[in-house]
Design an enzyme around this catalytic site. Structure first.
Site, short mmCIF file in Angstrom:
data_model
loop_
_atom_site.label_atom_id
_atom_site.label_comp_id
_atom_site.label_asym_id
_atom_site.label_seq_id
_atom_site.Cartn_x
_atom_site.Cartn_y
_atom_site.Cartn_z
CD GLN B 218 12.90 -28.14 40.79
OE1 GLN B 218 13.08 -27.19 41.54
NE2 GLN B 218 12.14 -28.04 39.70
N GLY B 259 10.67 -23.89 50.41
CA GLY B 259 10.52 -24.25 49.00
C GLY B 259 11.73 -23.85 48.17
CG HIS B 260 11.63 -24.73 43.91
ND1 HIS B 260 11.52 -25.37 42.71
CD2 HIS B 260 10.46 -24.09 44.10
CE1 HIS B 260 10.35 -25.12 42.19
NE2 HIS B 260 9.68 -24.36 43.01
CG ASN B 261 14.67 -21.21 42.89
OD1 ASN B 261 13.99 -22.11 42.39
ND2 ASN B 261 15.93 -21.00 42.57
#
Lengths: 361, 361, 361
Positions: B218, B259-261
């Site tokens: 990541q 969460g990511h993004n």
């Protein structure tokens, strides 16, 4: 913008192609002269800057190539052939752009990790009975209690607390502020994220003869296999008598709760916010969606997929996908439908009665 | 009992009226002689003690005035006129008692903050490359890694860990035991509560050709705007390639998972225990109820309200309120209704069949 | 394998029988010669090793006695009479094996606790104004702020932060990395697990006249009674004006969120991942299942049981059990049923229309 290396640290495009060649992947440069380009990071088609490499994996993003600012882009031969004009970026030709991206992202992240400081910080508090192997890193203000065993290359982040008798296998990393209670066993190559708590007491109480609750001491512990990743603020409780067990290759996202005596089988992946109540056994190769809730004392077989938000209240004996979330709607529509839900049993009776009338006519 | 100032520290009622006057609010004292009263804190009508000020905002609480022990109470002229006997407390007349309460609560809290110790604690571990502006406070056992940038008046609580290259804007406060991973960007006037973790790895794995999971590094980070509040034990993951983004004025309660993004638009407020899966974009000015679950890769437009506990599994293109929680009932009633839910599709068929018969007759 | 004492530390079987006799429980040894056996720990029938004691409480596990490796097993007279051959393990005869197990597990755990180090660690940072009673333990890197009061035998784990003015009663234990904000009040004999955060700001914002949100300062605090246990990473927010209150004997599991001004009555037990929104009052002796969600401003009476996952959206005035989880199914079946749920109100209309036709015929 993602993390960038400085120009000094950055590899050339040629070096990156060589690196993936060493992994058995034959990528080529559309223009050999581009080998000298410095690549400071990796980014998406939309946001990569002129010092980064990007990739096109999803054909639906083809139009994003037009405005892509990246220094270089990984393309399949097929996509490359579709370009009507020579692109502004260097092209790396490779049939599986996503795979090459995954390797390069790993490369850039590893590079960052290697730049981290090593050694045992002067402020770490380490019990003299702890066994610390070679090349272990222990960050500032970490606490290592009695009889802890840390194998080679273990990395303990700042502010972690590792309880008495806990053992950690080679190459496992704890990010800052992780708590491991006493006697926990963790395998090799694991990654535990900040705030996770492994080995707190399971929730065990019996009604007390004089009213209230009597605590059942939790004398088991937690066993975690190899190659396990555990997300930020996830908690895994110690067993009441036997151990809570997380098998090799399990991946747990953030804020998951694993109750006492739970077993999770190999390579099962669980998304964030899932709760697993005590003594449930989950099989291998399962995939569990975010915010699912799993009751206690169940057995879930291998290769089960559970949709996000689903409440699993009975054992699952057959592989496959299971769901159970009530579909949302505009508040008004939901109000109308929700009112019927509270009378469903009545509605079914009315249908039965109609059927009887209909048959009797 | 809420926090009280000592009698020495306490302002007089007259000083408090002056303070709100400086904010443009013209409050008056029913009895000018009450200006000398010492006010050590602010409390509710029911629980305020004889050294505190209280307020009546909700007309339904009028009867609580009878037994109110407070030194002073903020009332509207209208409510004051309804009092049949002279009250035991001093009266502050102001048309919007709730607004004056909000200002005074802020005043008492600010006073407490100003009394906190300042400076950089001797036990803090600070990398020599970190840039620390004037008037920064760093608490005991905090860790500031390489290349961190802390702007003026930043306050880092005890035991926080601020990762390499992270930047924090002016007047932002971290409560104790916050983790910021590397390269995180945080704006001005933010407040991060204890135990929150910003920038841990997003949950990114691809099926490994040899079985199990391959980690996708990541390499993005997290960008947080100005005036953002983040609750205790909330986690915001770093992006896979691009960044996770939290815009200006967003308020996140405790134990939220971002969460990511994910992108969260300006001034959106999210209650506790909400999970937001990766790559979802949430608009500006949304209000999301507690324990809602939002699937990944969705787009939710501006001004959407989501009821607590609702699972959002598809994008929302129209502003408004959305709900989806199954109504609870006594266990017995629920059992009856739940049994029908598992046969709903069958029930609809039976209705269809009845309709066909009915029409054909 | 659970935690074991060394052979030196281990009691004999006879000593364990004596210990329970002191608690008023008359256990006897089937073979008096077994009194000399060293017992290093306690384990389950299935996993206890040859240095541990086990017990049979659930008659369904009778067959596990055949392969049990334990040094000794606690059995009722009735079960003992059913053994067809003399067992390989020593037998302790007692009518309530589960009760004796609970006492022995406690014994082994207490023994471990007594072996822990005591005293105030040199790296702890303690404000000179703090009042520390006799026999208090403060672990490495803990921080004790101004005016904190710690009563006798309080145990503060490594890396804890105890905010200004907070008071902790006798014999209360904080595991590592707990945060208590300022002015929190905690009773006697409590146990707070790692990562929990008590007294962070409640989620209080009012729409700002100029757009966005104005923070309502949270000037109340948290009051926790005696004999309360709070799980890992659970958060309990401070009150807005009055206090958040957790009464005597309450047991909270991991990752629970208790909003501001919530009251939880005596001896109520709440399983993991439950969220309780602000100002809700929960009665005494309630049992709340995991991942239940409870809306704000509700009143739930005493002796209510709520099933796991249930969303409670209105007050409950009658004791009893309440449920509300949508039953899960295979994904295909669920899809069929879920489609009907979105049209339930329509379905009811169709039934009504059929009923009208049926009556009119």
């Amino acid at each position: 913008m993602p993390v960038l290396l400085t120009a000094d640290q950055a590899p050339t495009l040629g070096q990156l192609v060589e690196f993936v060649a060493q992994q058995g992947l034959a990528a080529t440069l559309a223009d050999p002269a581009s080998a000298a380009l410095k690549i400071q990071g990796i980014g998406s088609l939309q946001h990569a800057s002129s010092v980064e490499i990007s990739f096109l994996s999803n054909p639906q993003l083809f139009d994003q190539l037009t405005h892509c600012q990246a220094a270089a882009v990984i393309l399949s031969e097929q996509v490359y052939a579709q370009l009507s004009t020579p692109p502004a970026f260097a092209v790396v030709l490779f049939e599986q752009p996503y795979l090459m991206y995954a390797l390069l992202a790993q490369w850039f992240d590893q590079h960052r990790l290697q730049a981290l400081e090593h050694g045992i910080h002067a402020t770490a508090v380490i019990h003299p009975s702890a066994q610390i192997a070679a090349n272990v890193h222990i960050g500032p203000h970490a606490v290592i209690e009695a009889d802890v065993v840390l194998a080679e290359n273990v990395r303990i982040g700042a502010g972690c607390v590792v309880g008495a008798g806990t053992q950690i296998g080679k190459n496992t990393r704890l990010q800052p502020r992780v708590t491991l209670y006493h006697q926990v066993q963790i395998g090799e190559r694991c990654l535990l994220h900040s705030g996770c708590v492994i080995g707190a007491d399971g929730f065990g109480f019996a009604p007390h003869p004089q009213g209230g609750w009597a605590k059942i001491a939790q004398v088991g512990t937690v066993e975690i296999g190899n190659d396990v990743e555990i997300g930020a603020n996830t908690t895994v409780d110690r067993g009441a008598l036997d151990n809570t067990v997380i098998a090799d290759g399990v991946k747990l996202d953030n804020q998951i709760m694993v109750g006492h005596n739970v077993h999770i089988g190999e390579h099962t992946a669980i998304a964030a916010c899932v709760g697993i109540a005590g003594s449930t056994h989950i099989g291998a190769h399962c995939i569990i969606g975010g915010a699912a809730m799993i009751s206690g004392h169940l057995t879930i077989t291998d290769h089960v997929q559970i949709s996000g938000g689903t409440a699993i209240t009975s054992s699952i004996k057959t592989a496959g996908r299971y769901s159970g979330v009530y579909p949302y709607a505009s508040h008004k529509d939901w109000q109308h439908n929700a009112a019927v839900i509270s009378q469903l049993s009545q509605l079914r009776k009315r249908v039965r009665s109609l059927e009887r009338n209909s048959t009797s006519q």
